[in-house]
Design a protein around this motif. Sequence first.
Motif, PDB file in Angstrom:
ATOM      1  N   ASP A  22       0.848  -1.192   0.000  1.00 47.13           N
ATOM      2  CA  ASP A  22       0.000   0.000   0.000  1.00 47.13           C
ATOM      3  C   ASP A  22       0.877   1.233   0.000  1.00 47.13           C
ATOM      4  OD1 ASP A  22      -2.178   1.648   0.022  1.00 47.13           O
ATOM      5  OD2 ASP A  22      -2.976   0.976   1.950  1.00 47.13           O
ATOM      6  N   GLU A  23       0.343   2.333  -0.482  1.00 51.23           N
ATOM      7  CA  GLU A  23       1.148   3.515  -0.726  1.00 51.23           C
ATOM      8  C   GLU A  23       1.154   4.500   0.448  1.00 51.23           C
ATOM      9  OE1 GLU A  23       3.923   5.328  -2.912  1.00 51.23           O
ATOM     10  OE2 GLU A  23       2.859   3.544  -3.608  1.00 51.23           O
ATOM     11  N   VAL A  24       0.149   4.468   1.292  1.00 53.82           N
ATOM     12  CA  VAL A  24       0.049   5.485   2.340  1.00 53.82           C
ATOM     13  C   VAL A  24      -0.687   4.917   3.543  1.00 53.82           C
ATOM     14  CG1 VAL A  24      -2.137   6.450   1.515  1.00 53.82           C
ATOM     15  CG2 VAL A  24      -0.511   7.942   2.718  1.00 53.82           C
TER      16      VAL A  24
ATOM     17  N   ASN B  12       7.616  11.395   1.945  1.00 55.86           N
ATOM     18  CA  ASN B  12       6.853  10.147   1.907  1.00 55.86           C
ATOM     19  C   ASN B  12       6.573   9.608   3.315  1.00 55.86           C
ATOM     20  OD1 ASN B  12       5.515   8.299   0.170  1.00 55.86           O
ATOM     21  ND2 ASN B  12       7.068   6.760   0.596  1.00 55.86           N
ATOM     22  N   THR B  13       6.460  10.510   4.290  1.00 55.38           N
ATOM     23  CA  THR B  13       6.070  10.111   5.639  1.00 55.38           C
ATOM     24  C   THR B  13       4.682   9.489   5.587  1.00 55.38           C
ATOM     25  OG1 THR B  13       7.325  11.999   6.469  1.00 55.38           O
ATOM     26  CG2 THR B  13       5.802  10.938   8.002  1.00 55.38           C
ATOM     27  N   TYR B  14       4.474   8.468   6.365  1.00 50.90           N
ATOM     28  CA  TYR B  14       3.240   7.663   6.386  1.00 50.90           C
ATOM     29  C   TYR B  14       3.110   6.791   5.135  1.00 50.90           C
ATOM     30  CZ  TYR B  14       2.140  11.448   9.641  1.00 50.90           C
ATOM     31  OH  TYR B  14       2.197  12.388  10.629  1.00 50.90           O
TER      32      TYR B  14
ATOM     33  N   LEU C  90       0.456  16.526   5.358  1.00 51.34           N
ATOM     34  CA  LEU C  90       0.471  16.564   3.894  1.00 51.34           C
ATOM     35  C   LEU C  90       1.831  16.957   3.339  1.00 51.34           C
ATOM     36  CD1 LEU C  90      -0.902  16.261   1.202  1.00 51.34           C
ATOM     37  CD2 LEU C  90      -1.866  18.571   1.469  1.00 51.34           C
ATOM     38  N   PRO C  91       2.454  18.058   3.790  1.00 51.21           N
ATOM     39  CA  PRO C  91       3.796  18.354   3.254  1.00 51.21           C
ATOM     40  C   PRO C  91       4.824  17.278   3.593  1.00 51.21           C
ATOM     41  CG  PRO C  91       3.216  19.877   5.034  1.00 51.21           C
ATOM     42  CD  PRO C  91       1.967  19.144   4.658  1.00 51.21           C
ATOM     43  N   LEU C  92       4.730  16.665   4.777  1.00 53.09           N
ATOM     44  CA  LEU C  92       5.663  15.596   5.115  1.00 53.09           C
ATOM     45  C   LEU C  92       5.506  14.411   4.166  1.00 53.09           C
ATOM     46  CD1 LEU C  92       5.557  15.542   9.029  1.00 53.09           C
ATOM     47  CD2 LEU C  92       7.473  16.241   7.577  1.00 53.09           C
ATOM     48  N   TYR C  93       4.263  14.125   3.795  1.00 51.69           N
ATOM     49  CA  TYR C  93       4.022  13.026   2.854  1.00 51.69           C
ATOM     50  C   TYR C  93       4.554  13.362   1.468  1.00 51.69           C
ATOM     51  CZ  TYR C  93       1.503   9.881  -0.262  1.00 51.69           C
ATOM     52  OH  TYR C  93       1.182   8.977  -1.250  1.00 51.69           O
TER      53      TYR C  93
END
Length: 415
Positions: free
Chosen positions: A188-190, A230-232, A223-226
């Motif tokens: 899974d991606e997130v 790619n956090t989470y 959102l910016p961390l992701y």
Amino acid sequence: MNKTNMCPQVYNYKSYHIFFIILTLHEPTVFHISGFKTMGAGGQMNVSKTESDILKRVCVSKPPFSLSDLKKAIPPHCFKRSLIKSLGSFFRDLVIIYTFYYLAANYIPILPWPLAYVAWPIYWFAQGCVLMGFWLLGHETGHHAFSEYEWLDDAFGFFIHSVTLTPYFSFKYSHRSHHAHTNSLEYDEVYIPKRKNDTFFTEFLNNGPGNVFTLILRTTLGLPLYLFFNTYGRDYEGFANHYLPQSAIFNDSERTQIVISDIGIIAVMYTLYRIAVTQGIQSTLFLYGLPLFVMSGFFITLTYLNHAHPGIPHYDATEWDWLRGALSTIDRDYGKLMSWVFHDGPENHVIHHLFPTIPHYHASEARDAVKPMLGDYYKWDNTPMLKALWRDTVECIYVEPDEKSENKGVYWYSK
């Protein structure tokens, strides 16, 4: 296989109710809005009556129905995309966004200072909500659910996501991978859950202060961390980033469009720079930056709550299949107003994962058509937003197999 892992179970929920009571005293509007009941084609929605109903585990055995069976249950017109209706939603949001902007830019600055201090946060919240609904239309274009023309969908999506500082094609491709591997622990991606042996989460953050820290970090910077780190997200070999064309998230055929996404973001950032130079940094921050910050918080809140729940499983490679993964999402009811603002998105997430090309204006009808067939494979939660966010932050710390089951490939949230 032990049947206790196959049928719905009651999750042992804890004392997050105290936090909910405190939140209710400070945020009554959010909770009262969520009190509306949503009506479907067949009458009142399958609203969970008690906490034990809400937290009951879904069935995880192989479904007795196929995706084709579900599709046959949906009226054919639900799959038809209307450019007129989609444009109606697009311009509806644009008109509201401009109206809020015009009122804030021209009238809040002339208010007496006590009223201005109240009016600005109201504007940020209201505009952030509408921007989130606008963003969701861009998400719909990425699924080719906006019109019959994919190039037109991409054009509108590129505009919508660029002005909300989301790289359109980058998100489209990573999100496609999420839909292809929903709730797979490996692919899974997130929102990949942590395992019990990750002691930083299971021990250091598994307490009151840790829960508060996690909640604040997730909703403010999630959102910016992701997008940047790619956090989470899924573990990749090498650096994963939504702005780098060479990121491991993308394949070679997609890298040119990643550059185009970056150009869109740069163009918007340059426009904002010019506006800040001519109108001032504070004006730009108040009229655009802080509403976008609120939108970012809503993005994380909505997507997290559609994918994290004590009654929803994750699967490792020995058990995962696409249909059960798609069914392992949650429909959420936040009331009629929020449903209207968010284009019926949160309450139709399951049907969206099953048939992502169904447009938002047909999603409720399609959902109600398949619900009788889904039965105990379907999860609906009408818990108010802030209460659900706190509950699932506290209860969904890591995943592990059920000790009472012989099936060790199905993982459930625990703490």
